[in-house]
Enzyme design. Structure first.
Site, short mmCIF file in Angstrom:
data_model
loop_
_atom_site.label_atom_id
_atom_site.label_comp_id
_atom_site.label_asym_id
_atom_site.label_seq_id
_atom_site.Cartn_x
_atom_site.Cartn_y
_atom_site.Cartn_z
N ASN A 173 26.92 11.68 28.37
CA ASN A 173 26.83 13.01 27.77
C ASN A 173 26.10 14.02 28.66
O ASN A 173 26.33 15.23 28.55
CB ASN A 173 26.14 12.94 26.40
CG ASN A 173 27.17 12.75 25.29
OD1 ASN A 173 28.35 13.09 25.47
ND2 ASN A 173 26.75 12.19 24.16
N CYS B 258 27.15 4.17 20.87
CA CYS B 258 28.19 4.65 21.82
C CYS B 258 27.60 4.86 23.21
O CYS B 258 28.28 5.27 24.12
CB CYS B 258 28.84 5.93 21.32
SG CYS B 258 27.90 7.42 21.69
N PHE B 259 26.31 4.57 23.37
CA PHE B 259 25.62 4.61 24.66
C PHE B 259 25.74 5.98 25.34
O PHE B 259 25.81 6.07 26.58
CB PHE B 259 26.12 3.52 25.64
CG PHE B 259 26.65 2.28 24.98
CD1 PHE B 259 25.93 1.65 23.98
CD2 PHE B 259 27.85 1.72 25.37
CE1 PHE B 259 26.40 0.50 23.37
CE2 PHE B 259 28.34 0.58 24.76
CZ PHE B 259 27.61 -0.03 23.75
N CYS B 260 25.76 7.06 24.56
CA CYS B 260 25.86 8.42 25.12
C CYS B 260 27.13 8.62 25.95
O CYS B 260 27.17 9.47 26.82
CB CYS B 260 24.66 8.78 25.99
SG CYS B 260 23.12 8.82 25.12
N ASN B 261 28.15 7.78 25.72
CA ASN B 261 29.38 7.92 26.48
C ASN B 261 30.54 7.96 25.49
O ASN B 261 31.28 7.00 25.33
CB ASN B 261 29.54 6.74 27.46
CG ASN B 261 30.72 6.92 28.40
OD1 ASN B 261 31.71 7.56 28.07
ND2 ASN B 261 30.61 6.34 29.58
#
Ligand SMILES: Cc1ncc(COP(=O)(O)O)c(C=O)c1O
Length: 461
Positions: free
Chosen positions: A121, A378-381
């Site tokens: 992100n 979502c692991f910032c992705n």
């Protein structure tokens, strides 16, 4: 599986606390582990010296300046970057490095910002700077199940550059979601077509050599705590001098100028890295960067790569071999199922015998019981997740995050099978015993028909 004696020894000496506490740490993409000797050396340096703010010329300040500049040279040397080609700008983290590029990139109407779906992100957010300045953002999709980029489409987009414009292409050298390593050859491909290239190396450099004598991206953001655990609060933007000269800083501040006046609206920017280092750098921690880099050099980044790759293969085998009594798979991996052109970052979900996804909050609960540190969500992705879970644009545009909605309401409203995935990522201090403990933990999901209904609400992705 036997690991190299060097890594067994490091685990006993530098990382003994993991086994003393019984922790299985599998979140190296979240943060690396610091070696005990790094801390000792750093503390000793602070104990034995008197350091002042490096913005001055007094003796304590000069001593600090020397160490800051030494850390800067060490970073450039570690990555093989020529001093006349690259500068190393210290930032609070990789995100800080990305913001520097985003806010100063000379986007204008008609310019392009091209990026892969697979991005953190902190890279996705650059599109807001592009939009505010009238530039157009285009995403290149990844393709399931391997989650690699549609390269034909990428080439097409790279060809479509409007004449005299500033165009920026951004992608990660290694996905922080799927572990996919995207080709560094794209740097030259894009350069030849007139693009500036930002390679997000935050998830790549902890276990791979990034050789800036061979590859010449314009901008490379990294966070040092991901490479060697300590210090936090320091990252870096490695930037080519010519690309940096094209950036337009939106403001000036303490540290970034040679002179400014109040009665006249004029200021003179400082040269090189200083122009981008707002305020006082994290000076007492910068010597720890050099100490960390030297530690990685002593171990050898290529040796780390080989070590982690072998363990990554074991992790993938464990997940693909997990079966229910009815023969159905008990786990699904998002991304490549072998170690070619990927790192040891594995996103997956456990599956019920009927094929349904095991709620990641229950996985968190069992992991906690087993003292295993994993990452879920979502692991910032979000882009990699959207492709992995085949979520279409229509689903997202149709389903707005309404007022008063919780994340759980939203997940239900757009029909997601879960709140994300589970991620296991390996690093320098990982060993085969960690993966044995992981295999025992994973076996708890075999033949699991349902999860309890008292899981906590989701608070974030
Ligand atoms: C690929 C990638 N880029 C950028 C970041 C952002 O790093 P930081 O939070 O240290 O700024 C991360 C963090 O996980 C990452 O994995």
């Amino acid at each position: 599986m036997k690991t190299a004696p060097l890594f067994d020894q490091l685990r006993r000496t530098e990382f003994a606390r993991l086994d003393e506490r019984g922790d299985v740490y599998l979140d190296y993409t979240g943060a690396g582990m610091y070696a005990e000797s790094q801390l000792a050396e750093h503390l000793e340096l602070l104990r034995r010296n008197v350091f002042g703010n490096p913005h001055s010329v007094n003796p304590t300040s000069a001593a600090m300046t020397e160490l800051v500049e030494s850390a800067r040279r060490a970073v450039l040397e570690f990555f093989g970057a020529a001093l006349d080609e690259y500068v190393a700008i210290f930032t609070p983290n990789a995100t800080g490095a990305l913001r520097l590029v985003g806010e100063a990139y000379p986007f204008r109407s008609g310019d392009r910002f091209l990026l892969t779906f697979d991005n953190h992100n902190s890279v996705n957010g650059i599109r807001e700077f592009a939009r505010a300045r009238g530039a157009e953002t285009t995403y290149v999709p990844s393709v399931a199940p391997d989650l690699r980029v549609d390269e034909l489409l990428l080439r097409r987009y790279l060809e479509e550059v409007p004449g005299d414009h500033h165009n920026l292409f951004a992608y990660p050298a290694q996905s922080n979601f799927s572990g996919v390593q995207h080709p560094l050859e794209w740097i030259e491909l894009a350069h030849e077509r007139g693009w500036d290239v930002l390679v997000d190396a935050a998830a790549f450099v902890p276990t791979n050599r990034l050789d800036l004598a061979r590859w010449h991206p314009d901008f490379v953001p990294i966070s040092f705590y991901k490479m060697f655990g300590w210090p936090t609060g320091v990252g870096c933007l490695l930037a080519r001098r010519d690309a940096l000269a094209r950036l337009e800083r939106p403001w000036f501040s303490g540290g970034t100028i040679v002179a400014a006046f109040v009665q006249r609206e004029w200021y003179q920017s400082a040269p090189g890295a200083a122009q981008f280092e707002d305020g006082t750098v994290n000076f007492l921690n910068l010597p720890a960067v050099e100490i960390g880099l030297r530690f990685l050099e002593r171990v050898g980044i290529d040796a780390v790569h080989v070590h982690v790759e072998a363990l990554g293969a074991l992790l993938l085998d464990t997940l693909s071999g997990l079966r229910h009594a009815n023969g159905a798979p008990a786990a699904t991996v998002y991304g490549p199922e072998d170690m070619s052109e990927r790192g040891a970052i594995v996103a997956f979900n456990f599956l019920h015998p009927d094929g349904g996804i095991v709620d990641e909050r229950y996985v968190d609960r069992v992991a906690r019981e087993c003292r295993i540190s994993l990452r879920t969500g979502c692991f910032c992705n979000p882009g990699a997740g959207e492709v992995a879970f085949t979520i279409s644009r229509e689903t997202l545009v149709g389903g707005e995050f309404g007022q008063g909605m919780t994340l759980d309401d939203y997940v239900r409203a757009i029909g997601l099978p879960s709140g994300g995935a589970v991620r296991a990522s390996l690093g320098l201090a990982s060993n085969a015993a960690d993966l044995e403990r992981f295999a025992t933990f994973a076996s708890r999901f075999v033949d699991l028909a349902a999860v309890p209904d008292d899981l906590p609400p989701r608070t974030g992705c």
